[in-house]
Design a protein around this motif. Structure first.
Motif, PDB file in Angstrom:
ATOM      1  N   LYS A 164      -9.763   3.004  13.832  1.00  0.00           N
ATOM      2  CA  LYS A 164      -9.346   3.601  12.572  1.00  0.00           C
ATOM      3  C   LYS A 164     -10.448   3.430  11.531  1.00  0.00           C
ATOM      4  O   LYS A 164     -11.210   2.464  11.577  1.00  0.00           O
ATOM      5  N   PRO A 165     -10.560   4.368  10.586  1.00  0.00           N
ATOM      6  CA  PRO A 165     -11.583   4.239   9.547  1.00  0.00           C
ATOM      7  C   PRO A 165     -11.274   3.066   8.619  1.00  0.00           C
ATOM      8  O   PRO A 165     -10.107   2.769   8.350  1.00  0.00           O
ATOM      9  N   LEU A 166     -12.312   2.401   8.149  1.00  0.00           N
ATOM     10  CA  LEU A 166     -12.122   1.306   7.219  1.00  0.00           C
ATOM     11  C   LEU A 166     -11.647   1.844   5.871  1.00  0.00           C
ATOM     12  O   LEU A 166     -12.082   2.899   5.424  1.00  0.00           O
ATOM     13  N   ARG A 167     -10.770   1.105   5.257  1.00  0.00           N
ATOM     14  CA  ARG A 167     -10.233   1.546   3.972  1.00  0.00           C
ATOM     15  C   ARG A 167     -11.108   1.119   2.796  1.00  0.00           C
ATOM     16  O   ARG A 167     -11.157   1.799   1.775  1.00  0.00           O
ATOM     17  N   PHE A 168     -11.815  -0.007   2.962  1.00  0.00           N
ATOM     18  CA  PHE A 168     -12.551  -0.563   1.826  1.00  0.00           C
ATOM     19  C   PHE A 168     -13.966  -0.973   2.249  1.00  0.00           C
ATOM     20  O   PHE A 168     -14.211  -1.319   3.403  1.00  0.00           O
ATOM     21  N   HIS A 169     -14.867  -0.968   1.278  1.00  0.00           N
ATOM     22  CA  HIS A 169     -16.245  -1.387   1.512  1.00  0.00           C
ATOM     23  C   HIS A 169     -16.591  -2.662   0.750  1.00  0.00           C
ATOM     24  O   HIS A 169     -17.746  -3.047   0.684  1.00  0.00           O
ATOM     25  N   GLY A 170     -15.607  -3.287   0.183  1.00  0.00           N
ATOM     26  CA  GLY A 170     -15.823  -4.522  -0.568  1.00  0.00           C
ATOM     27  C   GLY A 170     -14.660  -4.760  -1.508  1.00  0.00           C
ATOM     28  O   GLY A 170     -13.750  -3.934  -1.643  1.00  0.00           O
ATOM     29  N   VAL A 171     -14.703  -5.906  -2.171  1.00  0.00           N
ATOM     30  CA  VAL A 171     -13.611  -6.290  -3.056  1.00  0.00           C
ATOM     31  C   VAL A 171     -13.464  -5.306  -4.216  1.00  0.00           C
ATOM     32  O   VAL A 171     -12.364  -4.839  -4.526  1.00  0.00           O
ATOM     33  N   HIS A 172     -14.585  -4.974  -4.851  1.00  0.00           N
ATOM     34  CA  HIS A 172     -14.529  -4.058  -5.998  1.00  0.00           C
ATOM     35  C   HIS A 172     -13.993  -2.691  -5.586  1.00  0.00           C
ATOM     36  O   HIS A 172     -13.141  -2.101  -6.268  1.00  0.00           O
ATOM     37  N   HIS A 173     -14.463  -2.194  -4.433  1.00  0.00           N
ATOM     38  CA  HIS A 173     -14.002  -0.901  -3.949  1.00  0.00           C
ATOM     39  C   HIS A 173     -12.510  -0.933  -3.640  1.00  0.00           C
ATOM     40  O   HIS A 173     -11.785   0.039  -3.880  1.00  0.00           O
ATOM     41  N   ALA A 174     -12.038  -2.075  -3.095  1.00  0.00           N
ATOM     42  CA  ALA A 174     -10.617  -2.209  -2.777  1.00  0.00           C
ATOM     43  C   ALA A 174      -9.768  -2.121  -4.040  1.00  0.00           C
ATOM     44  O   ALA A 174      -8.759  -1.406  -4.093  1.00  0.00           O
ATOM     45  N   PHE A 175     -10.183  -2.833  -5.076  1.00  0.00           N
ATOM     46  CA  PHE A 175      -9.439  -2.787  -6.332  1.00  0.00           C
ATOM     47  C   PHE A 175      -9.415  -1.372  -6.900  1.00  0.00           C
ATOM     48  O   PHE A 175      -8.366  -0.869  -7.321  1.00  0.00           O
ATOM     49  N   VAL A 176     -10.588  -0.713  -6.909  1.00  0.00           N
ATOM     50  CA  VAL A 176     -10.697   0.630  -7.480  1.00  0.00           C
ATOM     51  C   VAL A 176      -9.844   1.617  -6.697  1.00  0.00           C
ATOM     52  O   VAL A 176      -9.127   2.453  -7.273  1.00  0.00           O
ATOM     53  N   LYS A 177      -9.890   1.532  -5.346  1.00  0.00           N
ATOM     54  CA  LYS A 177      -9.144   2.475  -4.523  1.00  0.00           C
ATOM     55  C   LYS A 177      -7.644   2.289  -4.677  1.00  0.00           C
ATOM     56  O   LYS A 177      -6.888   3.266  -4.805  1.00  0.00           O
ATOM     57  N   ILE A 178      -7.193   1.043  -4.656  1.00  0.00           N
ATOM     58  CA  ILE A 178      -5.762   0.775  -4.825  1.00  0.00           C
ATOM     59  C   ILE A 178      -5.298   1.253  -6.198  1.00  0.00           C
ATOM     60  O   ILE A 178      -4.227   1.855  -6.343  1.00  0.00           O
ATOM     61  N   LEU A 179      -6.119   1.012  -7.209  1.00  0.00           N
ATOM     62  CA  LEU A 179      -5.780   1.440  -8.563  1.00  0.00           C
ATOM     63  C   LEU A 179      -5.725   2.956  -8.681  1.00  0.00           C
ATOM     64  O   LEU A 179      -4.822   3.520  -9.300  1.00  0.00           O
ATOM     65  N   SER A 180      -6.683   3.644  -8.025  1.00  0.00           N
ATOM     66  CA  SER A 180      -6.728   5.099  -8.111  1.00  0.00           C
ATOM     67  C   SER A 180      -5.581   5.748  -7.346  1.00  0.00           C
ATOM     68  O   SER A 180      -5.081   6.805  -7.733  1.00  0.00           O
ATOM     69  N   GLU A 181      -5.153   5.134  -6.253  1.00  0.00           N
ATOM     70  CA  GLU A 181      -4.091   5.712  -5.434  1.00  0.00           C
ATOM     71  C   GLU A 181      -2.689   5.381  -5.942  1.00  0.00           C
ATOM     72  O   GLU A 181      -1.776   6.204  -5.827  1.00  0.00           O
ATOM     73  N   GLY A 182      -2.508   4.194  -6.478  1.00  0.00           N
ATOM     74  CA  GLY A 182      -1.165   3.786  -6.886  1.00  0.00           C
ATOM     75  C   GLY A 182      -1.018   3.419  -8.342  1.00  0.00           C
ATOM     76  O   GLY A 182       0.090   3.062  -8.774  1.00  0.00           O
ATOM     77  N   GLY A 183      -2.132   3.501  -9.100  1.00  0.00           N
ATOM     78  CA  GLY A 183      -2.065   3.123 -10.500  1.00  0.00           C
ATOM     79  C   GLY A 183      -1.919   1.610 -10.666  1.00  0.00           C
ATOM     80  O   GLY A 183      -2.034   0.847  -9.710  1.00  0.00           O
ATOM     81  N   ILE A 184      -1.667   1.219 -11.909  1.00  0.00           N
ATOM     82  CA  ILE A 184      -1.480  -0.205 -12.192  1.00  0.00           C
ATOM     83  C   ILE A 184      -0.352  -0.777 -11.342  1.00  0.00           C
ATOM     84  O   ILE A 184      -0.436  -1.887 -10.818  1.00  0.00           O
TER      85      ILE A 184
END
Length: 321
Positions: A164-184
């Motif tokens: 499966k494709p990786l969802r994140f490329h690092g901690v900062h990217h994980a925070f940004v992606k989760i925030l962009s997809e689900g908001g606060i």
């Protein structure tokens, strides 16, 4: 006290809560890095055999590659590399800086100022239970976003092995992606079971440590030293693991489940729904998946944390916990 006199005081006396927050955060970072591989192993074990997943496509029904704590840990090292045992350690450290700092300061404030102990420095058990649960819940609520990132990053190695494709490329990217997809709101996905778990764990950890330590000091010849701290921390780790593992399993599954574009979980409607599905599909003992590494981690974690915390408090001139 005059402002000039205040400035001349040592930092722990000028800013007692800030200093205790800092010291507890430092002790937590040491304990977290030392025991993190067991946390990763525990997380992988809790996802294995997830009944809800088996209803979503044939790919989900493939044989689980790991069984048991040792085989899981060995499989991670063989297939992903030794350093992958620390995958997700960065958000875990962030989490404990917030979580441990807030819970320790909150508990001491509740114990010493709000609930109030007895003149002989004893603290009634029921007050300790209330204080421990409240402190854990408050600390975990503030730290929940970092815990969400930690859990999801811990599963990235498994996703790679499954093609499966990786969802994140690092901690900062994980925070940004989760925030962009689900908001606060998305950053607090799974916060309810997370807070429930933290309340139970701290009822076991803080309450047991504080109660056992003061019982030993008041009723035995033991002094306020490393021996007493060690005995109390071993007891607290065991009780915390017993009380916290079921809520930890639920928390891990809710945080790791796939979500739709609105950030809603596709497998579970709530922590209660996850609990019911786990028991019906896998049996009651599924709630204790990962108990051994949980306990094996909590025992040394508690030992390292409390010994470090008590020692650095003494070195910095702060009174014993």
């Amino acid at each position: 006290m005059l402002p000039q006199e205040e400035r001349s005081l040592p930092f722990p006396e000028r800013w007692p809560r800030a200093s205790k927050f800092t010291l507890s955060a430092c002790a937590a970072v040491v304990a977290e890095l030392a025991t993190f591989p067991l946390d990763l192993t525990k997380t992988r074990l809790q996802i294995q055999g997830e009944a809800a997943v088996c209803r979503y496509g044939a790919a989900a029904r493939r044989a689980v590659p790991y069984r048991g704590m040792l085989r899981t840990a060995a499989g991670i090292v063989q297939e992903e590399g030794l350093l992958k045992l620390w995958q997700g350690a960065t958000p875990a450290v962030y989490r404990h800086i917030v979580y441990s700092g807030v819970r320790m300061v909150t508990y001491e404030h509740l114990r010493d100022s709000v609930l109030g102990g007895a003149e002989d420095e004893s603290f009634p058990l029921w007050k300790s239970v209330v204080g421990g649960m409240a402190a854990g819940a408050i600390g975990q609520f503030f730290a929940s976003p970092t815990d969400l990132v930690k859990v999801q990053m811990q599963m990235e190695g498994k996703r790679r092995l499954e093609g499966k494709p990786l969802r994140f490329h690092g901690v900062h990217h994980a925070f940004v992606k989760i925030l962009s997809e689900g908001g606060i709101q998305g950053l607090w996905a799974g916060w309810v079971p997370n807070v429930q778990r933290a309340a139970l764990v701290n009822m076991g950890d803080l309450t047991t440590y504080d109660s056992v330590k003061h019982f030993l000091l008041l009723n035995t010849p033991l002094q306020d030293n490393s021996v007493t701290h060690s005995i109390a921390s071993v007891c607290s780790g065991l009780v915390a693991a017993i009380l916290g593992t079921p809520a930890d399993v639920i928390k891990t599954r809710i945080m790791n489940q796939p979500r739709d574009k609105q950030g809603r979980g596709l497998l579970y409607k709530s922590s209660t729904d996850c609990l019911i599905q786990a028991i019906q599909g896998e049996g009651f003992m599924s709630l204790y998946k990962g108990f051994l590494p949980t306990w094996m981690r909590m025992a040394p974690w508690s030992l390292v944390f409390w010994l470090t915390y008590e020692q650095i408090r003494r070195i910095c001139g702060v009174s014993s916990f």
